[in-house]
Design a protein around this motif. Sequence first.
Motif, PDB file in Angstrom:
ATOM      1  N   PRO A 101      -0.065  20.293  -2.119  1.00 56.14           N
ATOM      2  CA  PRO A 101       0.264  18.898  -2.456  1.00 56.14           C
ATOM      3  C   PRO A 101      -0.887  17.943  -2.150  1.00 56.14           C
ATOM      4  CG  PRO A 101       1.621  19.722  -0.638  1.00 56.14           C
ATOM      5  CD  PRO A 101       0.886  20.877  -1.178  1.00 56.14           C
ATOM      6  N   ILE A 154      -8.415   8.954   2.709  1.00 55.80           N
ATOM      7  CA  ILE A 154      -7.516   8.349   3.681  1.00 55.80           C
ATOM      8  C   ILE A 154      -6.288   9.219   3.917  1.00 55.80           C
ATOM      9  CG2 ILE A 154      -6.288   6.228   4.294  1.00 55.80           C
ATOM     10  CD1 ILE A 154      -9.256   5.851   4.063  1.00 55.80           C
ATOM     11  N   LEU A 155      -5.896   9.982   2.887  1.00 58.73           N
ATOM     12  CA  LEU A 155      -4.769  10.901   3.096  1.00 58.73           C
ATOM     13  C   LEU A 155      -5.093  11.892   4.207  1.00 58.73           C
ATOM     14  CD1 LEU A 155      -2.040  12.218   2.282  1.00 58.73           C
ATOM     15  CD2 LEU A 155      -3.360  13.663   0.736  1.00 58.73           C
ATOM     16  N   GLY A 197      -2.205   0.996  -3.371  1.00 58.08           N
ATOM     17  CA  GLY A 197      -3.006   1.193  -4.573  1.00 58.08           C
ATOM     18  C   GLY A 197      -4.296   0.411  -4.446  1.00 58.08           C
ATOM     19  N   LEU A 198      -5.423   1.099  -4.529  1.00 60.45           N
ATOM     20  CA  LEU A 198      -6.707   0.451  -4.307  1.00 60.45           C
ATOM     21  C   LEU A 198      -6.972  -0.642  -5.312  1.00 60.45           C
ATOM     22  CD1 LEU A 198      -8.950   3.471  -3.468  1.00 60.45           C
ATOM     23  CD2 LEU A 198      -8.490   1.513  -2.015  1.00 60.45           C
ATOM     24  N   ILE A 253      -4.539   1.878   0.624  1.00 56.85           N
ATOM     25  CA  ILE A 253      -4.314   3.123  -0.104  1.00 56.85           C
ATOM     26  C   ILE A 253      -2.855   3.209  -0.525  1.00 56.85           C
ATOM     27  CG2 ILE A 253      -4.186   5.617   0.171  1.00 56.85           C
ATOM     28  CD1 ILE A 253      -6.979   4.859  -0.166  1.00 56.85           C
ATOM     29  N   LEU A 291       2.086   9.109  -0.280  1.00 60.67           N
ATOM     30  CA  LEU A 291       0.884   9.397  -1.053  1.00 60.67           C
ATOM     31  C   LEU A 291       1.000  10.725  -1.791  1.00 60.67           C
ATOM     32  CD1 LEU A 291      -1.530   7.734  -1.516  1.00 60.67           C
ATOM     33  CD2 LEU A 291      -2.741   8.971   0.258  1.00 60.67           C
ATOM     34  N   LEU A 292       1.672  11.690  -1.188  1.00 60.63           N
ATOM     35  CA  LEU A 292       1.832  12.968  -1.869  1.00 60.63           C
ATOM     36  C   LEU A 292       2.719  12.808  -3.099  1.00 60.63           C
ATOM     37  CD1 LEU A 292       2.208  15.471   1.111  1.00 60.63           C
ATOM     38  CD2 LEU A 292       0.217  15.038  -0.312  1.00 60.63           C
ATOM     39  N   VAL A 293       3.680  11.882  -3.001  1.00 56.72           N
ATOM     40  CA  VAL A 293       4.560  11.657  -4.142  1.00 56.72           C
ATOM     41  C   VAL A 293       3.923  10.715  -5.169  1.00 56.72           C
ATOM     42  CG1 VAL A 293       6.814  10.734  -4.826  1.00 56.72           C
ATOM     43  CG2 VAL A 293       6.612  12.079  -2.731  1.00 56.72           C
ATOM     44  N   LEU A 351      -1.154  12.116  11.769  1.00 62.34           N
ATOM     45  CA  LEU A 351       0.248  12.541  11.786  1.00 62.34           C
ATOM     46  C   LEU A 351       0.414  13.763  12.683  1.00 62.34           C
ATOM     47  CD1 LEU A 351       3.153  12.389  10.762  1.00 62.34           C
ATOM     48  CD2 LEU A 351       2.468  13.751   8.791  1.00 62.34           C
ATOM     49  N   LEU A 361      -3.225  12.446   7.650  1.00 58.65           N
ATOM     50  CA  LEU A 361      -2.666  13.759   7.998  1.00 58.65           C
ATOM     51  C   LEU A 361      -3.074  14.147   9.422  1.00 58.65           C
ATOM     52  CD1 LEU A 361      -0.980  15.529   6.175  1.00 58.65           C
ATOM     53  CD2 LEU A 361      -3.032  16.777   5.558  1.00 58.65           C
ATOM     54  N   GLY A 415       3.774   9.604   8.886  1.00 55.86           N
ATOM     55  CA  GLY A 415       4.566  10.499   8.041  1.00 55.86           C
ATOM     56  C   GLY A 415       4.940   9.827   6.735  1.00 55.86           C
ATOM     57  N   PHE A 433       3.431   7.414   5.297  1.00 51.93           N
ATOM     58  CA  PHE A 433       2.210   7.243   4.518  1.00 51.93           C
ATOM     59  C   PHE A 433       1.868   8.531   3.774  1.00 51.93           C
ATOM     60  CE2 PHE A 433      -1.843   5.997   3.209  1.00 51.93           C
ATOM     61  CZ  PHE A 433      -2.757   6.966   3.568  1.00 51.93           C
ATOM     62  N   VAL A 434       1.849   9.649   4.520  1.00 48.86           N
ATOM     63  CA  VAL A 434       1.460  10.920   3.911  1.00 48.86           C
ATOM     64  C   VAL A 434       2.437  11.303   2.798  1.00 48.86           C
ATOM     65  CG1 VAL A 434       1.274  13.386   4.320  1.00 48.86           C
ATOM     66  CG2 VAL A 434       0.221  11.797   5.918  1.00 48.86           C
ATOM     67  N   ARG A 489      -3.702  17.332  -4.735  1.00 53.16           N
ATOM     68  CA  ARG A 489      -3.396  16.645  -5.988  1.00 53.16           C
ATOM     69  C   ARG A 489      -3.861  15.201  -5.923  1.00 53.16           C
ATOM     70  NH1 ARG A 489       2.422  16.513  -5.992  1.00 53.16           N
ATOM     71  NH2 ARG A 489       2.105  14.987  -7.639  1.00 53.16           N
ATOM     72  N   VAL A 490      -4.158  14.762  -4.704  1.00 50.48           N
ATOM     73  CA  VAL A 490      -4.603  13.388  -4.510  1.00 50.48           C
ATOM     74  C   VAL A 490      -6.117  13.363  -4.601  1.00 50.48           C
ATOM     75  CG1 VAL A 490      -4.575  11.459  -2.882  1.00 50.48           C
ATOM     76  CG2 VAL A 490      -2.625  13.010  -3.011  1.00 50.48           C
ATOM     77  N   ARG A 491      -6.657  12.346  -5.275  1.00 52.47           N
ATOM     78  CA  ARG A 491      -8.094  12.382  -5.557  1.00 52.47           C
ATOM     79  C   ARG A 491      -8.874  11.237  -4.916  1.00 52.47           C
ATOM     80  NH1 ARG A 491      -8.013  14.803 -10.990  1.00 52.47           N
ATOM     81  NH2 ARG A 491     -10.175  14.202 -11.191  1.00 52.47           N
ATOM     82  N   TYR A 538      -8.376   8.076  -2.218  1.00 51.98           N
ATOM     83  CA  TYR A 538      -7.007   8.327  -1.770  1.00 51.98           C
ATOM     84  C   TYR A 538      -6.955   9.588  -0.932  1.00 51.98           C
ATOM     85  CZ  TYR A 538      -5.606   4.827  -5.164  1.00 51.98           C
ATOM     86  OH  TYR A 538      -5.467   3.656  -5.864  1.00 51.98           O
ATOM     87  N   PHE A 568      -6.923   0.426   5.972  1.00 51.39           N
ATOM     88  CA  PHE A 568      -7.055   1.492   4.982  1.00 51.39           C
ATOM     89  C   PHE A 568      -5.716   2.075   4.583  1.00 51.39           C
ATOM     90  CE2 PHE A 568     -11.255   1.901   3.832  1.00 51.39           C
ATOM     91  CZ  PHE A 568     -12.079   1.669   4.913  1.00 51.39           C
ATOM     92  N   ILE A 569      -4.861   2.289   5.570  1.00 56.42           N
ATOM     93  CA  ILE A 569      -3.532   2.818   5.243  1.00 56.42           C
ATOM     94  C   ILE A 569      -2.844   1.892   4.245  1.00 56.42           C
ATOM     95  CG2 ILE A 569      -1.288   3.453   6.179  1.00 56.42           C
ATOM     96  CD1 ILE A 569      -3.156   5.309   7.346  1.00 56.42           C
ATOM     97  N   PRO A 606       0.293   9.814  -5.880  1.00 55.03           N
ATOM     98  CA  PRO A 606      -1.104  10.054  -5.505  1.00 55.03           C
ATOM     99  C   PRO A 606      -2.043   8.873  -5.719  1.00 55.03           C
ATOM    100  CG  PRO A 606      -0.249  11.851  -6.847  1.00 55.03           C
ATOM    101  CD  PRO A 606       0.757  10.765  -6.914  1.00 55.03           C
ATOM    102  N   ASN A 607      -1.588   7.858  -6.431  1.00 55.59           N
ATOM    103  CA  ASN A 607      -2.461   6.702  -6.596  1.00 55.59           C
ATOM    104  C   ASN A 607      -1.900   5.458  -5.935  1.00 55.59           C
ATOM    105  OD1 ASN A 607      -4.652   7.744  -8.187  1.00 55.59           O
ATOM    106  ND2 ASN A 607      -3.087   8.097  -9.751  1.00 55.59           N
ATOM    107  N   GLY A 608      -1.054   5.668  -4.942  1.00 59.09           N
ATOM    108  CA  GLY A 608      -0.487   4.523  -4.271  1.00 59.09           C
ATOM    109  C   GLY A 608       0.844   4.141  -4.895  1.00 59.09           C
TER     110      GLY A 608
END
Lengths: 306, 399, 299
Positions: free
Chosen positions: A102, A113-114, C242-243, C239, C284-286, A121, A118, C278, C280-281, A105-107, A110, C235-236, C288-290
């Motif tokens: 997962p 900072i992900l 959305g930048l 991101i 972002l995973l859901v 976290l 992480l 958590g 945030f992560v 998939r972020v580019r 993004y 930054f959090i 991916p561009n904010g």
Amino acid sequence: MDRPGPLWVGLALAGVAAVALLPVLGNEYLVGTGLTVLMWLALTPSWCVLSRLTGYVSLGHVVFYGLGAYLVVITWQQWPLWLAVPAAGLLAAAFAALVGGPALRVRGPYFVILTFGLAELVKFSIMAAESAMGMAARILFGAPDLLAVYWMMAALALASLGLLAWVSGSRFGHGLRSLRENEEAAETLGVPVVRYKLIAFVLSAAIPGMVGAVMALRSTYFVVGQVFDPMVSVTVIAMALLGGGDGVRGPIFGVLFLALLSELLWAQAPLLYMILLGAILVVFVLLVPDGLIGLFQRWRRKGAAG
Amino acid sequence: MKLMATRRRSVVASIAAAALALGSGLSYAQADKPLRIGFSMARTGMLANATPSQLNTYELWREQVNARGGMDVGGTKRKVEFVIYDDQSKPEQAVRIYEKLITDDKVDLLLAPWGTPFHIAIAPVLEKYKFPVVGNTAASVALRQVKPGYIWFTTSAIPDRIGTELTAMLKQQNVKSVAVLSNVLPFTKEIKNFVEPELKKAGIDIKVSTEYPPDIKDMTAALTQVKQANVDAVLALAYPGDSVLYAKQAKELGLNNPFQFVAIGPSDAFFPKAVGAASADGVVTIAHWSPRPEWKGSQAFYDSYVKKFGEDPDYLNSALAWMSLEILETAVAKNGLDKEKIRATIASDTFETINGKVKFEGVQNVITPTAFVQYQKGKLQIVWPANIATGKFEAKKGW
Amino acid sequence: MIDTLLSGQLLFSALVTGSLYALVALGLNLVYGTMRMLNVAHGDLVMLGAYAAFWAFTLAGVSPLWAAPLVAAAGAAFGVALYRGLFRGMLAKVTPSTAGKLEGNSLLLFFGLSILMQNIAALAFTPNNRAYAYLDQVFRIGNVSMTANRLLVLCVAGGVCVAVALFLSRHVAGLAMRAVIERREAASIVGVDVDRVQRLSFAVGFGTAALAGVLMSMLEQFSPFSGFPFTIAGFIVIILGGLGNVTGGLLAALLLGIIETYGVALTSANLRSVLLYGSFVVALLVFPNGLLARRLVTR
């Protein structure tokens, strides 16, 4: 990817000799310095395996380091070290395998900072878990001495450089580079982009895990917050960027430059060294935008032309 | 800058002494060589804001010692020169620094760094090179596991004793219910681990027990819970960073419980400046020192610190730092620089310090009692235990 | 529990925290949006702003209210100077193929600047903690208690954020900035003076950071090294939102404030950071561009 010329082979051999002879010739302080340099030499190339080759810049490299350290700490005096250290590498790699899918998939920024998020976290999760278990801090008495740690780190540094060299020159590495240039195009050309990214991510995780495990032996007092230090991630990036280039030579230059510079500065200019370091970084970026590798190549080209 | 000034002054002093020696035809070769004392201190990084209280104390001591002609080294006076490195708030760096100080800089004596992790980190190095150091700002039950030999821990603020003594104090004040809020960092977490069983044993009702991570920015949710519990005492086991946050938010929400304990932070002059003197009044915190006529030099130390730095010393950290220096001074005056003799003296003698008598058994100081102080009219008074108290506990009247 | 959740107290706290995060993130978003540079020294600008307000108050008795516009202006001037001195040259030489190198180099450059700012401040001001008590009277509105300075922070930070958002959507210069953020090459073709926009975003970016510092100095203690957490928070937020998306940033900041208060109220203070990172992560995973993604053309 040109084969290393005689100059590089000579330098590499000199480097290996220096590492081998330091414990014999140097005092405790010098061996400690050597250990620090070896640690960065183990951390930075492993970071490059993912971030340099694929362009997915990770700001969370310390998460693997921290996981490895934590494993050693919680299995202290229950698992023998020859089991715990590799297990630490495995744990880090497993974590990378778990979140890599997962996460990758972020580019772009993004992703940067992900990865940072992480790492934080994981840090805070371990902190919460430790306090839920009633733990305040962990003490490690009876750790192996400096020399043992030094040799372990030397092995890890060698492994890390070897990993980067091998990946860099392989077809896998070329695939990674192609997805750095244009991921969509690479995919249409048949490069298994998703799989390659994940493999690179997992490969980049194992060695930092073991580095963290070994460094845990140096500090008798383990505090979660200090081990998952974001500055480790930032320093790795700085060293890689300062070195420049794409292969193994860049990180070596970058590590030697920054680690030895910092060492010299804190020992000689105790109060001003951070200011000097910051100033040198700024000047360096402005004057040497291609990194040390670029500088070296330009100098060489000038020599050849003139 | 201070380091260079130190060197310059000592160089001038040495030249002057040498000139005098040549002029008078006598040899002062030993006396005019400065005594080099090394240590590491966090000057950058996350802990840099906590170390000034200790570094200032070291500097004050050096100034006073040199004004007296130098430190007494087995009968000869030698001027003191510091060799200080920044450990960047990293214990591993402190390890390297002490290795360097011993094997590379070859200093004559060592002083302790700031903080428990740093003391424990350097213990193996001191053990290896048989170099005695009197510790100061370290407090953890883990200290007892450190092999006795080359480092000693001067403080009495060990978490298990804090648990017992705090409960005793609460019982004496007829406290029936408490709320416990704790930072998960080691020192406060240890205190929580020890104080809660003691409270249960004493029949005191723990109505709220919650923990928080060190980077917390807002305590409103937790404090609302505490307010609703309506307890007699709030034990805010906070570190300096969150101690101010707690005080400010307790004020906002109106937590007017009569017994307010804030573990670390209020012993520093900074606390009343940050929250306002009126809010600081009534806060109870950990410290075992206050200027007392019975303790020789305590008022003098306080006055000279205020004169030089324009603010109160930290009643916990600055006092401990000074005590460790006094102990070292006595041991070196008696034995010169023989490390084994110094070690033997520190391990067995009873010392007179600004905090009364100090004696070590193993690594621990067994004389100084575990104590608490309270802000009363802008000054910290010892309110527990009764035998060293300089004031009586007063209930806090709001913030 | 329910009455806690419904009371205004948590909402007030969430808004105060969120508004300060939003202000810090604003400048970061503008600099990134217009120039694709991650200013890792942003939090240190906040720290310097805090010091400016502190010295103004303790040495000259100047209230932070008066100091705020001056400090913000000084911050803006510093930003413009830095732009003219260091960055304009760097940015002018960039082509699409070397854009990646710019990102790396600008990261290093800002990192070096961050080290410089922190340590020069430590040398000049000593590493001691600083704080002062100003406007710390507490008053009640209904069943919500508010400290005056926290209410002030909420109003000023919130106001400035709204003002900048309006500027970007109404004022010509603001629209030009948005054009550069969204489509840089197209903007310059249409006649937007990209250099001027970049200069302006540095000015606003640094100015708002300094202002955030002034506000922060009333609420918290700080030292030369307390800038980093603000950089992280910034930054959090950008991101997550959305930048380059200023409205997204505002909403993300508010969301984080809400998690910090309501999230803790619903679970436990122990999970505060786990919840924040958590969320945030996972977010972002859901996305991916904010959360309010608007895919920007990356060079």
